[in-house]
Design a protein around this motif. Sequence first.
Motif, PDB file in Angstrom:
ATOM      1  N   GLY A  24       0.822  -1.213   0.000  1.00  0.00           N
ATOM      2  CA  GLY A  24       0.000   0.000   0.000  1.00  0.00           C
ATOM      3  C   GLY A  24       0.856   1.263   0.000  1.00  0.00           C
ATOM      4  N   ILE A  25       1.937   1.244   0.743  1.00  0.00           N
ATOM      5  CA  ILE A  25       2.857   2.389   0.764  1.00  0.00           C
ATOM      6  C   ILE A  25       3.482   2.570  -0.612  1.00  0.00           C
ATOM      7  N   LYS A  26       3.862   1.470  -1.244  1.00  0.00           N
ATOM      8  CA  LYS A  26       4.436   1.545  -2.591  1.00  0.00           C
ATOM      9  C   LYS A  26       3.443   2.197  -3.551  1.00  0.00           C
ATOM     10  N   THR A  27       2.179   1.825  -3.433  1.00  0.00           N
ATOM     11  CA  THR A  27       1.138   2.427  -4.261  1.00  0.00           C
ATOM     12  C   THR A  27       1.012   3.923  -3.977  1.00  0.00           C
ATOM     13  N   MET A  28       1.087   4.289  -2.707  1.00  0.00           N
ATOM     14  CA  MET A  28       1.032   5.709  -2.349  1.00  0.00           C
ATOM     15  C   MET A  28       2.156   6.484  -3.038  1.00  0.00           C
ATOM     16  N   VAL A  29       3.360   5.926  -3.000  1.00  0.00           N
ATOM     17  CA  VAL A  29       4.507   6.582  -3.636  1.00  0.00           C
ATOM     18  C   VAL A  29       4.279   6.688  -5.139  1.00  0.00           C
ATOM     19  N   GLN A  30       3.801   5.604  -5.752  1.00  0.00           N
ATOM     20  CA  GLN A  30       3.546   5.608  -7.192  1.00  0.00           C
ATOM     21  C   GLN A  30       2.471   6.618  -7.573  1.00  0.00           C
ATOM     22  N   GLN A  31       1.558   6.901  -6.661  1.00  0.00           N
ATOM     23  CA  GLN A  31       0.473   7.856  -6.926  1.00  0.00           C
ATOM     24  C   GLN A  31       0.821   9.263  -6.465  1.00  0.00           C
ATOM     25  N   ASN A  32       2.086   9.474  -6.097  1.00  0.00           N
ATOM     26  CA  ASN A  32       2.544  10.788  -5.644  1.00  0.00           C
ATOM     27  C   ASN A  32       1.736  11.316  -4.459  1.00  0.00           C
ATOM     28  N   SER A  33       1.482  10.458  -3.505  1.00  0.00           N
ATOM     29  CA  SER A  33       0.785  10.876  -2.284  1.00  0.00           C
ATOM     30  C   SER A  33       1.677  11.826  -1.503  1.00  0.00           C
ATOM     31  N   PRO A  34       1.086  12.659  -0.675  1.00  0.00           N
ATOM     32  CA  PRO A  34       1.886  13.605   0.120  1.00  0.00           C
ATOM     33  C   PRO A  34       2.892  12.863   1.012  1.00  0.00           C
ATOM     34  N   CYS A  35       4.083  13.411   1.077  1.00  0.00           N
ATOM     35  CA  CYS A  35       5.175  12.795   1.856  1.00  0.00           C
ATOM     36  C   CYS A  35       4.795  12.529   3.312  1.00  0.00           C
ATOM     37  N   PRO A  36       4.135  13.479   3.992  1.00  0.00           N
ATOM     38  CA  PRO A  36       3.768  13.198   5.392  1.00  0.00           C
ATOM     39  C   PRO A  36       2.863  11.977   5.526  1.00  0.00           C
ATOM     40  N   ASP A  37       1.969  11.761   4.560  1.00  0.00           N
ATOM     41  CA  ASP A  37       1.103  10.583   4.604  1.00  0.00           C
ATOM     42  C   ASP A  37       1.920   9.302   4.443  1.00  0.00           C
TER      43      ASP A  37
END
Length: 133
Positions: A67-80
Amino acid sequence: MNGSKQIAKSSLPSCEQDEDLLPEDKDHAHADYTHKHGQLAHAHVHSEESLRRIVNRLSRIEGHIRGIKTMVQQNSPCPDVLLQIAAVRGALDRVARIVLDEHLSECVLRAAEEGNIDVEIEQLKAALDRFLP
């Protein structure tokens, strides 16, 4: 990681949740192995329930990391992303504590009864030296 796409927090696996497990009478034994000093250690025997509980926690952590990898791939905010990484660290620490607790209450106790406590303590110290910062 400042894009507008975010993964929903509810889609990340919960590392805290415990599943109901049915106890079994079977035990699982790891093979004997030799320490660096040539001394044979006892077989590590753990209940199927304990192994299943640890594997289930590790599987949830694995899903959380995806899930974290997906967040990074989706350019989620760094604090999240950092918050989720902290959650995984905490979950790994809890698994380590379970493993350590079981090792102390089962493996070290068994080694003491078998008369090879010194070997077991040496092994534990070496592992803790690598584990602890």
